[in-house]
Motif scaffolding. Structure first.
Motif, PDB file in Angstrom:
ATOM      1  N   SER B 176      45.474  26.906   1.866  1.00  0.00           N
ATOM      2  CA  SER B 176      45.776  26.669   3.184  1.00  0.00           C
ATOM      3  C   SER B 176      47.275  26.637   3.568  1.00  0.00           C
ATOM      4  CB  SER B 176      44.884  25.877   4.149  1.00  0.00           C
ATOM      5  OG  SER B 176      45.267  24.483   3.625  1.00  0.00           O
ATOM      6  N   LEU B 177      47.660  27.061   4.698  1.00  0.00           N
ATOM      7  CA  LEU B 177      49.034  26.700   5.086  1.00  0.00           C
ATOM      8  C   LEU B 177      49.297  25.252   5.446  1.00  0.00           C
ATOM      9  CD1 LEU B 177      48.804  30.104   5.675  1.00  0.00           C
ATOM     10  CD2 LEU B 177      50.384  29.542   7.593  1.00  0.00           C
ATOM     11  N   SER B 178      50.361  24.760   5.216  1.00  0.00           N
ATOM     12  CA  SER B 178      50.458  23.287   5.760  1.00  0.00           C
ATOM     13  C   SER B 178      50.644  23.293   7.298  1.00  0.00           C
ATOM     14  CB  SER B 178      51.796  22.960   5.304  1.00  0.00           C
ATOM     15  OG  SER B 178      53.127  23.644   5.760  1.00  0.00           O
ATOM     16  N   PRO B 179      50.441  22.127   7.983  1.00  0.00           N
ATOM     17  CA  PRO B 179      50.392  21.936   9.325  1.00  0.00           C
ATOM     18  C   PRO B 179      51.808  22.636   9.908  1.00  0.00           C
ATOM     19  CG  PRO B 179      49.633  20.242   8.509  1.00  0.00           C
ATOM     20  CD  PRO B 179      49.935  21.024   7.380  1.00  0.00           C
ATOM     21  N   GLN B 180      52.899  22.360   9.163  1.00  0.00           N
ATOM     22  CA  GLN B 180      54.173  23.037   9.559  1.00  0.00           C
ATOM     23  C   GLN B 180      54.525  24.280   9.409  1.00  0.00           C
ATOM     24  OE1 GLN B 180      53.727  20.420   7.300  1.00  0.00           O
ATOM     25  NE2 GLN B 180      54.155  18.720   8.496  1.00  0.00           N
ATOM     26  N   GLN B 181      53.966  24.976   8.356  1.00  0.00           N
ATOM     27  CA  GLN B 181      54.103  26.367   8.406  1.00  0.00           C
ATOM     28  C   GLN B 181      52.999  26.985   9.399  1.00  0.00           C
ATOM     29  OE1 GLN B 181      52.329  26.435   4.348  1.00  0.00           O
ATOM     30  NE2 GLN B 181      54.412  27.195   3.309  1.00  0.00           N
ATOM     31  N   LEU B 182      51.787  26.324   9.734  1.00  0.00           N
ATOM     32  CA  LEU B 182      51.244  26.858  10.724  1.00  0.00           C
ATOM     33  C   LEU B 182      51.688  26.851  12.031  1.00  0.00           C
ATOM     34  CD1 LEU B 182      48.349  28.312  11.521  1.00  0.00           C
ATOM     35  CD2 LEU B 182      47.523  25.923  11.872  1.00  0.00           C
ATOM     36  N   ALA B 183      52.435  25.794  12.439  1.00  0.00           N
ATOM     37  CA  ALA B 183      53.095  25.337  13.916  1.00  0.00           C
ATOM     38  C   ALA B 183      54.143  26.586  14.050  1.00  0.00           C
ATOM     39  CB  ALA B 183      53.777  23.900  13.873  1.00  0.00           C
ATOM     40  N   ALA B 184      54.933  26.728  12.685  1.00  0.00           N
ATOM     41  CA  ALA B 184      55.873  27.652  13.013  1.00  0.00           C
ATOM     42  C   ALA B 184      55.420  29.107  13.111  1.00  0.00           C
ATOM     43  CB  ALA B 184      56.989  27.712  11.598  1.00  0.00           C
ATOM     44  N   HIS B 185      54.396  29.404  12.526  1.00  0.00           N
ATOM     45  CA  HIS B 185      53.693  30.627  12.875  1.00  0.00           C
ATOM     46  C   HIS B 185      53.264  30.974  14.334  1.00  0.00           C
ATOM     47  CE1 HIS B 185      54.528  31.451   8.569  1.00  0.00           C
ATOM     48  NE2 HIS B 185      54.211  32.905   8.859  1.00  0.00           N
ATOM     49  N   VAL B 186      52.396  29.861  14.617  1.00  0.00           N
ATOM     50  CA  VAL B 186      51.748  29.904  15.872  1.00  0.00           C
ATOM     51  C   VAL B 186      53.037  30.027  16.833  1.00  0.00           C
ATOM     52  CG1 VAL B 186      50.292  28.767  17.663  1.00  0.00           C
ATOM     53  CG2 VAL B 186      49.575  28.669  15.055  1.00  0.00           C
ATOM     54  N   ASP B 187      53.932  29.339  16.916  1.00  0.00           N
ATOM     55  CA  ASP B 187      55.249  29.532  17.832  1.00  0.00           C
ATOM     56  C   ASP B 187      55.476  30.651  17.651  1.00  0.00           C
ATOM     57  OD1 ASP B 187      55.506  27.122  19.193  1.00  0.00           O
ATOM     58  OD2 ASP B 187      57.113  26.239  17.407  1.00  0.00           O
ATOM     59  N   ARG B 188      55.599  31.461  16.668  1.00  0.00           N
ATOM     60  CA  ARG B 188      56.295  32.921  16.663  1.00  0.00           C
ATOM     61  C   ARG B 188      54.991  33.980  17.081  1.00  0.00           C
ATOM     62  NH1 ARG B 188      57.888  33.263  11.435  1.00  0.00           N
ATOM     63  NH2 ARG B 188      56.184  34.961  11.107  1.00  0.00           N
ATOM     64  N   CYS B 189      53.945  33.903  16.641  1.00  0.00           N
ATOM     65  CA  CYS B 189      53.026  34.766  16.730  1.00  0.00           C
ATOM     66  C   CYS B 189      51.783  34.597  17.931  1.00  0.00           C
ATOM     67  CB  CYS B 189      52.184  35.019  15.559  1.00  0.00           C
ATOM     68  SG  CYS B 189      53.241  35.407  13.825  1.00  0.00           S
ATOM     69  N   GLY B 190      51.659  33.621  18.086  1.00  0.00           N
ATOM     70  CA  GLY B 190      50.609  32.980  19.232  1.00  0.00           C
ATOM     71  C   GLY B 190      49.155  33.185  18.163  1.00  0.00           C
ATOM     72  N   MET B 191      48.004  32.929  19.351  1.00  0.00           N
ATOM     73  CA  MET B 191      46.741  32.967  18.455  1.00  0.00           C
ATOM     74  C   MET B 191      45.727  34.008  19.372  1.00  0.00           C
ATOM     75  SD  MET B 191      46.508  28.930  18.485  1.00  0.00           S
ATOM     76  CE  MET B 191      45.379  28.545  16.957  1.00  0.00           C
ATOM     77  N   THR B 192      44.920  34.757  18.583  1.00  0.00           N
ATOM     78  CA  THR B 192      44.132  35.349  19.345  1.00  0.00           C
ATOM     79  C   THR B 192      42.897  35.753  18.754  1.00  0.00           C
ATOM     80  OG1 THR B 192      43.808  37.732  20.374  1.00  0.00           O
ATOM     81  CG2 THR B 192      44.938  37.714  18.292  1.00  0.00           C
ATOM     82  N   SER B 193      41.786  35.931  19.142  1.00  0.00           N
ATOM     83  CA  SER B 193      40.483  35.988  18.421  1.00  0.00           C
ATOM     84  C   SER B 193      39.591  37.302  18.986  1.00  0.00           C
ATOM     85  CB  SER B 193      39.669  34.625  18.583  1.00  0.00           C
ATOM     86  OG  SER B 193      39.123  34.656  19.754  1.00  0.00           O
ATOM     87  N   PRO B 194      39.559  38.152  18.431  1.00  0.00           N
ATOM     88  CA  PRO B 194      38.707  39.613  18.915  1.00  0.00           C
ATOM     89  C   PRO B 194      37.102  39.172  19.236  1.00  0.00           C
ATOM     90  CG  PRO B 194      40.141  39.969  17.000  1.00  0.00           C
ATOM     91  CD  PRO B 194      39.958  38.594  17.149  1.00  0.00           C
ATOM     92  N   LYS B 195      36.880  39.315  20.419  1.00  0.00           N
ATOM     93  CA  LYS B 195      35.331  39.196  20.553  1.00  0.00           C
ATOM     94  C   LYS B 195      34.919  40.327  20.905  1.00  0.00           C
ATOM     95  CE  LYS B 195      37.169  35.540  23.197  1.00  0.00           C
ATOM     96  NZ  LYS B 195      38.617  35.401  22.344  1.00  0.00           N
ATOM     97  N   GLY B 196      33.405  40.496  21.048  1.00  0.00           N
ATOM     98  CA  GLY B 196      32.980  41.842  21.597  1.00  0.00           C
ATOM     99  C   GLY B 196      31.304  41.763  21.249  1.00  0.00           C
ATOM    100  N   PRO B 197      30.676  42.654  21.724  1.00  0.00           N
ATOM    101  CA  PRO B 197      29.173  42.853  21.571  1.00  0.00           C
ATOM    102  C   PRO B 197      29.041  43.018  20.005  1.00  0.00           C
ATOM    103  CG  PRO B 197      29.965  44.652  22.841  1.00  0.00           C
ATOM    104  CD  PRO B 197      31.181  43.842  22.860  1.00  0.00           C
ATOM    105  N   ALA B 198      27.565  42.554  19.673  1.00  0.00           N
ATOM    106  CA  ALA B 198      27.152  43.091  18.270  1.00  0.00           C
ATOM    107  C   ALA B 198      27.470  44.767  18.154  1.00  0.00           C
ATOM    108  CB  ALA B 198      25.772  42.861  18.250  1.00  0.00           C
TER     109      ALA B 198
END
Lengths: 270, 270
Positions: B176-198
């Motif tokens: 897993s990414l370290s919290p620091q690595q993750l924070a840097a990536h989220v700052d740059r990339c944001g977060m998204t989660s694809p959702k939808g019907p079955a």
């Protein structure tokens, strides 16, 4: 500020009401700064993260910080609460949760009033909770999830679960709904989670079934929760009452400020 | 079925692409029934919930169930995969996760390719993952969360973390990414989660940083994940290879069926 008929109807039917961006960004900044200040004051009201030095939650900041003393009397908040509950209300509990990244809180599904009845012998569910977003709340950083309308039939179970670990200590798991109870409620009510920019406020019933989603983001996410109680409905603890920073003993009815807390700050005393 | 230029651009830029309702409800029913059937077959490919008898995940159903043998060759899926990767691909790993209610999986943030490189000595990130929703995916039942664009710079870290528990066993926490690595990536990339019907399908890169949100609903939520690999990029395990149900040894290039799997079923062999 008075709620419209539609808004009070929604609160009573759904068990919650979101007021998006009720506070402006400058006010959010004031509240954040007051939290940072308050989080540096040592004492039992400050709860650290497990094994860490970071602050997980701070209780009763309204007793120490004028911004929060003002906020709980702000007409945009106190007037709707009085409208939904009764004219004479006070703050029963006040807490700011820093919702740390990567989980933390367990997402037990529960009804607040069961906890307060068991812990404080609170007579009736005559409360309104307010949740004030001190950061933007998104689907990723731990929104509260409600089962809309689940407050309407009172408490799902009347006591703590058989597996209760201790008669003294109240663990969230002790008051959580069983998977079967939850499945039945989700089937009927569905799930929803109010989200919005920092400064949004959500009012919710002490009997609505809700859970706390984990914070998947790498940043702490601050949420203030204050519970107003009817002054005619004081707790009647059978044993030692819980400490003042958890269950506030100042039960004087609150009167709304004439102006938003940010403008009234200079005239407010805690 | 070919992806449009916009779709391939989005896959390459964002690292994922959602094809909403690619399969129809009748096809979803076929796949669910095949999973129920497959989940009754004992063996190491069937993973039980901790301490329970319920099925948490099943591997390599495409080796036993004609519906899944057909699905991985379905032109609506295999053609886009070939378009994104290369003409000669096979299924490297196939898994259906029943995502149990109330948590379960830990939400370590990771890149798949690091795991496969460490575990199987897979030479290059020449894979495409597909996620097939066997149930509706909502914000409440455990969607995968992506950091869009986080695949673009390859692996964030090159090896397992110093705290790796064992040289043999690969724990998600080890990669897993370290919290620091993750924070840097989220700052740059944001977060998204694809959702939808079955029936919706999400294609995603083996290098995109992603985490798994817990399932807050009281119902299990089934997600199929198949990983296609370039046949010119076979794993080169240095020790004992992982079992066939985890890392498939049938590396014959797959050829698309002439019709959707549901219509072609009678002519398919596993």
């Amino acid at each position: 500020m008075r709620l419209t008929k539609d808004q009070t109807d929604q609160y009573h039917e759904q068990g919650f009401l979101l007021l998006e961006s009720l506070l402006d960004p400058q006010e959010v900044e004031l509240l954040r700064a007051a939290f940072e200040r308050d989080a540096r004051i040592p004492g039992p009201q400050r709860v650290a993260e497990d094994g860490g030095t970071k602050v997980r939650a701070v209780y009763s900041s309204h007793q120490r910080q004028p911004e929060y003393a003002g906020l709980i009397r702000d007409p945009r908040i106190l007037e709707p609460v009085r409208q939904l509950l009764t004219d004479d209300v006070y703050v029963y509990q006040f807490k700011i949760n820093a919702k740390p990244p990567f989980g933390g809180d367990k997402w037990a599904w529960h009804q607040d009033f069961l906890a307060w009845r068991l812990a404080d012998n609170l007579p009736a569910p005559r409360q309104v909770n307010i949740g004030v977003f001190l950061d933007d709340v998104t689907e990723f950083n731990g929104p509260v999830i409600f089962l809309p309308g689940s407050h309407a039939n009172g408490l799902v179970s009347e006591g703590r679960s058989d597996s209760a670990k201790s008669a003294q200590h109240l663990d969230p798991d002790d008051i959580s709904l069983s998977p079967q109870q939850l499945a039945a409620h989700v089937d009927r009510c569905g799930m929803t989670s109010p989200k919005g920019p920092a400064g949004s406020v959500v009012l919710f019933s002490p009997e609505i079934v809700h859970g706390s989603s984990p914070n998947m983001s790498p940043f702490a996410r601050r949420l203030l929760i204050a519970t107003y109680n009817d002054t005619a409905n004081l707790p009647r603890p059978t044993g030692e009452p819980r400490p003042d920073y958890v269950v506030c003993r100042d039960t004087e009815p609150l009167r709304p400020l004439a102006a938003p807390f940010s403008r009234a700050l200079s005239g407010v005393t805690a």
